[in-house]
Design a protein around this motif. Structure first.
Motif, PDB file in Angstrom:
ATOM      1  N   GLY A  75       0.633  -1.405  -0.011  1.00  0.00           N
ATOM      2  CA  GLY A  75       0.342  -0.093  -0.159  1.00  0.00           C
ATOM      3  C   GLY A  75       0.536   1.244   0.143  1.00  0.00           C
ATOM      4  N   ASN A  76       2.135   0.720  -0.319  1.00  0.00           N
ATOM      5  CA  ASN A  76       2.356   2.544  -0.347  1.00  0.00           C
ATOM      6  C   ASN A  76       3.513   2.896  -0.998  1.00  0.00           C
ATOM      7  N   LYS A  77       3.532   1.742  -2.522  1.00  0.00           N
ATOM      8  CA  LYS A  77       3.906   2.256  -3.723  1.00  0.00           C
ATOM      9  C   LYS A  77       2.454   3.398  -4.834  1.00  0.00           C
ATOM     10  N   ASP A  78       3.524   4.079  -5.319  1.00  0.00           N
ATOM     11  CA  ASP A  78       2.396   5.296  -6.182  1.00  0.00           C
ATOM     12  C   ASP A  78       1.665   4.472  -7.626  1.00  0.00           C
ATOM     13  N   TYR A  79       0.044   4.447  -7.385  1.00  0.00           N
ATOM     14  CA  TYR A  79      -0.718   4.000  -8.280  1.00  0.00           C
ATOM     15  C   TYR A  79      -1.383   4.520  -9.089  1.00  0.00           C
ATOM     16  N   ASN A  80      -2.448   4.253  -9.584  1.00  0.00           N
ATOM     17  CA  ASN A  80      -3.223   4.382 -10.101  1.00  0.00           C
ATOM     18  C   ASN A  80      -4.733   4.424 -10.301  1.00  0.00           C
ATOM     19  N   VAL A  81      -5.519   4.972 -10.544  1.00  0.00           N
ATOM     20  CA  VAL A  81      -6.788   4.666  -9.977  1.00  0.00           C
ATOM     21  C   VAL A  81      -8.154   5.752 -11.153  1.00  0.00           C
ATOM     22  N   TRP A  82      -8.821   4.829 -12.090  1.00  0.00           N
ATOM     23  CA  TRP A  82      -9.356   5.769 -12.691  1.00  0.00           C
ATOM     24  C   TRP A  82      -8.706   6.314 -13.512  1.00  0.00           C
ATOM     25  N   GLY A  83      -7.346   6.233 -14.373  1.00  0.00           N
ATOM     26  CA  GLY A  83      -6.657   6.919 -14.610  1.00  0.00           C
ATOM     27  C   GLY A  83      -5.875   7.965 -14.278  1.00  0.00           C
ATOM     28  N   GLN A  84      -6.884   7.889 -13.577  1.00  0.00           N
ATOM     29  CA  GLN A  84      -5.305   9.733 -12.586  1.00  0.00           C
ATOM     30  C   GLN A  84      -4.223   8.666 -11.313  1.00  0.00           C
ATOM     31  N   ASP A  85      -3.411   9.103 -11.670  1.00  0.00           N
ATOM     32  CA  ASP A  85      -1.746   9.170 -11.105  1.00  0.00           C
ATOM     33  C   ASP A  85      -1.636   9.186  -9.873  1.00  0.00           C
ATOM     34  N   TYR A  86      -1.620   8.767  -8.280  1.00  0.00           N
ATOM     35  CA  TYR A  86      -1.101   9.362  -7.145  1.00  0.00           C
ATOM     36  C   TYR A  86      -0.178   8.763  -7.597  1.00  0.00           C
ATOM     37  N   GLU A  87       0.592   9.990  -5.975  1.00  0.00           N
ATOM     38  CA  GLU A  87       1.694   9.652  -5.563  1.00  0.00           C
ATOM     39  C   GLU A  87       1.638   9.646  -3.557  1.00  0.00           C
ATOM     40  N   VAL A  88       2.174   8.513  -3.119  1.00  0.00           N
ATOM     41  CA  VAL A  88       2.724   8.322  -1.989  1.00  0.00           C
ATOM     42  C   VAL A  88       3.674   8.855  -1.559  1.00  0.00           C
ATOM     43  N   TRP A  89       3.614   9.880  -0.713  1.00  0.00           N
ATOM     44  CA  TRP A  89       4.327  10.971   0.141  1.00  0.00           C
ATOM     45  C   TRP A  89       5.035   9.702   0.774  1.00  0.00           C
ATOM     46  N   GLN A  90       6.474   9.615   0.702  1.00  0.00           N
ATOM     47  CA  GLN A  90       6.852   9.103   1.328  1.00  0.00           C
ATOM     48  C   GLN A  90       7.706   9.546   2.415  1.00  0.00           C
ATOM     49  N   ASP A  91       7.852  11.033   2.548  1.00  0.00           N
ATOM     50  CA  ASP A  91       9.275  11.609   3.136  1.00  0.00           C
ATOM     51  C   ASP A  91       8.398  12.551   3.693  1.00  0.00           C
ATOM     52  N   VAL A  92       7.248  12.470   3.856  1.00  0.00           N
ATOM     53  CA  VAL A  92       6.636  13.323   4.113  1.00  0.00           C
ATOM     54  C   VAL A  92       6.548  13.867   6.090  1.00  0.00           C
ATOM     55  N   GLU A  93       7.247  15.232   6.511  1.00  0.00           N
ATOM     56  CA  GLU A  93       7.505  15.122   7.492  1.00  0.00           C
ATOM     57  C   GLU A  93       5.783  16.060   8.648  1.00  0.00           C
ATOM     58  N   SER A  94       5.499  16.870   7.387  1.00  0.00           N
ATOM     59  CA  SER A  94       4.670  18.434   8.003  1.00  0.00           C
ATOM     60  C   SER A  94       2.847  17.790   6.964  1.00  0.00           C
ATOM     61  N   TYR A  95       1.870  18.302   7.355  1.00  0.00           N
ATOM     62  CA  TYR A  95       0.709  18.620   6.505  1.00  0.00           C
ATOM     63  C   TYR A  95       0.129  18.545   7.275  1.00  0.00           C
ATOM     64  N   GLN A  96      -1.552  19.509   6.734  1.00  0.00           N
ATOM     65  CA  GLN A  96      -2.351  20.501   6.640  1.00  0.00           C
ATOM     66  C   GLN A  96      -3.335  20.338   5.527  1.00  0.00           C
ATOM     67  N   ASP A  97      -4.139  20.406   5.718  1.00  0.00           N
ATOM     68  CA  ASP A  97      -5.729  20.352   4.094  1.00  0.00           C
ATOM     69  C   ASP A  97      -7.194  20.183   4.851  1.00  0.00           C
ATOM     70  N   GLU A  98      -7.811  21.190   4.451  1.00  0.00           N
ATOM     71  CA  GLU A  98      -8.395  21.146   4.408  1.00  0.00           C
ATOM     72  C   GLU A  98      -9.964  20.779   2.979  1.00  0.00           C
ATOM     73  N   GLY A  99     -11.030  20.165   3.837  1.00  0.00           N
ATOM     74  CA  GLY A  99     -11.956  19.907   2.781  1.00  0.00           C
ATOM     75  C   GLY A  99     -12.906  18.955   3.180  1.00  0.00           C
ATOM     76  N   LEU A 100     -13.736  17.799   2.507  1.00  0.00           N
ATOM     77  CA  LEU A 100     -15.056  17.463   2.649  1.00  0.00           C
ATOM     78  C   LEU A 100     -14.757  16.272   3.542  1.00  0.00           C
ATOM     79  N   ALA A 101     -14.916  15.814   4.355  1.00  0.00           N
ATOM     80  CA  ALA A 101     -15.280  14.094   5.068  1.00  0.00           C
ATOM     81  C   ALA A 101     -16.288  13.655   4.352  1.00  0.00           C
ATOM     82  N   SER A 102     -16.060  11.874   4.324  1.00  0.00           N
ATOM     83  CA  SER A 102     -16.821  11.191   3.908  1.00  0.00           C
ATOM     84  C   SER A 102     -16.720   9.838   4.572  1.00  0.00           C
ATOM     85  N   TRP A 103     -17.802   8.978   5.033  1.00  0.00           N
ATOM     86  CA  TRP A 103     -17.295   7.189   5.508  1.00  0.00           C
ATOM     87  C   TRP A 103     -17.127   6.546   4.957  1.00  0.00           C
ATOM     88  N   TYR A 104     -17.503   5.151   5.622  1.00  0.00           N
ATOM     89  CA  TYR A 104     -17.971   4.352   4.695  1.00  0.00           C
ATOM     90  C   TYR A 104     -18.074   3.395   6.572  1.00  0.00           C
TER      91      TYR A 104
END
Length: 277
Positions: A75-104
């Motif tokens: 689960g820690n390799k870069d991947y593709n879903v529906w034609g969109q590439d996603y990068e896994v941040w291997q060396d992230v030290e700090s991160y903040q974001d805002e947006g919508l949360a959903s649940w499953y």
């Protein structure tokens, strides 16, 4: 995405298959905002999950406790879903974001997450598109000020504007079950390994680790396997029950034998085995 990170680059395509299940007739209904998780290759539906018919009281559920954990191999390799590439941040030290949360929740309870663990809707976990697995984040519901700390062990949500997909328990604690989504702020909690943890890892000493091998619905089969594995491996194996699921676990295993034991289990057919502590 947060300005601290560069735009995602085109990467080698890799679709993560996570906790997919056969859809029920109700799940097969056509909705404008839904995708088929089976054909999409994993736990990526945009259709909002439903709460249990009788909602349990989860006030007793505690936040995830942030700690240092090595990133999992799965689960820690870069991947593709529906034609969109996603990068896994291997060396992230700090991160903040805002947006919508959903649940499953119930539709995927008991199936595997992107890093190979078994999804438990009654624990404080979450899915994120880019954070390494596992990671710990603080989530604040900006509508009511409620906060939780969750352990990220899955991928998603793949829907415009949504920044995190929360477990049923986390959504309950944030007061967002009825609305389905909520505006949130998320903050990474990053802990470095202590000197003692580094020393224990090098010497193989300490309290040992526990491996979860699988989760099945047959308690009889799980207990039979536990007896067999205890004899074969020389470590105690046990069965824990969570609702209708029986979890087969082995350990504690001394630190200098954990990786060899996990590798042997995978070679013996327990491909989804992982450390739970």
């Amino acid at each position: 995405m947060n300005s601290l990170f560069k735009p995602l680059l085109p990467l080698a395509a890799l679709v993560l298959a996570a906790c997919s299940s056969q859809p029920t007739p109700e799940q097969q209904q056509t909705q404008d905002d839904s995708y088929d998780r089976e054909t999409a290759g994993g736990r990526y539906s945009l259709r909002q999950d439903k709460a249990p018919a009788v909602a349990p009281n989860l006030d007793h559920v505690k936040d995830a406790i942030p700690r240092y954990e090595p990133y999992t191999r799965q689960g820690n390799k870069d991947y593709n879903v529906w034609g969109q590439d996603y990068e896994v941040w291997q060396d992230v030290e700090s991160y903040q974001d805002e947006g919508l949360a959903s649940w499953y929740g119930a539709k995927f309870h008991g199936y595997h997450t992107s890093n190979g663990e078994v999804y438990d809707m009654y624990t404080m976990t979450a899915a994120h598109k880019n954070l390494p697995l596992p990671s710990f984040v603080r989530v604040t519901n900006q509508e009511n000020g409620k906060q939780v700390i969750v352990r990220v062990n899955d991928r998603g949500p793949f829907h415009g504007g949504r920044v995190i997909d929360l477990s049923y328990a986390a959504a309950y604690k944030l007061g967002m079950l009825n609305t389905g989504t909520a505006p949130v702020k998320i903050e990474l909690i990053k802990l470095a390994p202590s000197g003692q943890e580094q020393q224990l890892a090098q010497t193989g000493k300490g309290n040992g680790k526990v491996i979860q091998l699988l989760a099945i619905r047959s308690g009889e089969k799980a207990r039979e396997l536990a007896t067999q594995l205890s004899k074969e491996y020389g470590f105690p194996a046990r069965v824990e029950r969570k609702a209708e699921w029986y979890r087969l676990q082995m350990g504690p295993i001394p630190g200098n034998k954990t990786q060899a034991t996990l590798s042997r289990l995978v070679a013996d057919g327990y491909e989804q085995a992982y450390f739970i502590n």
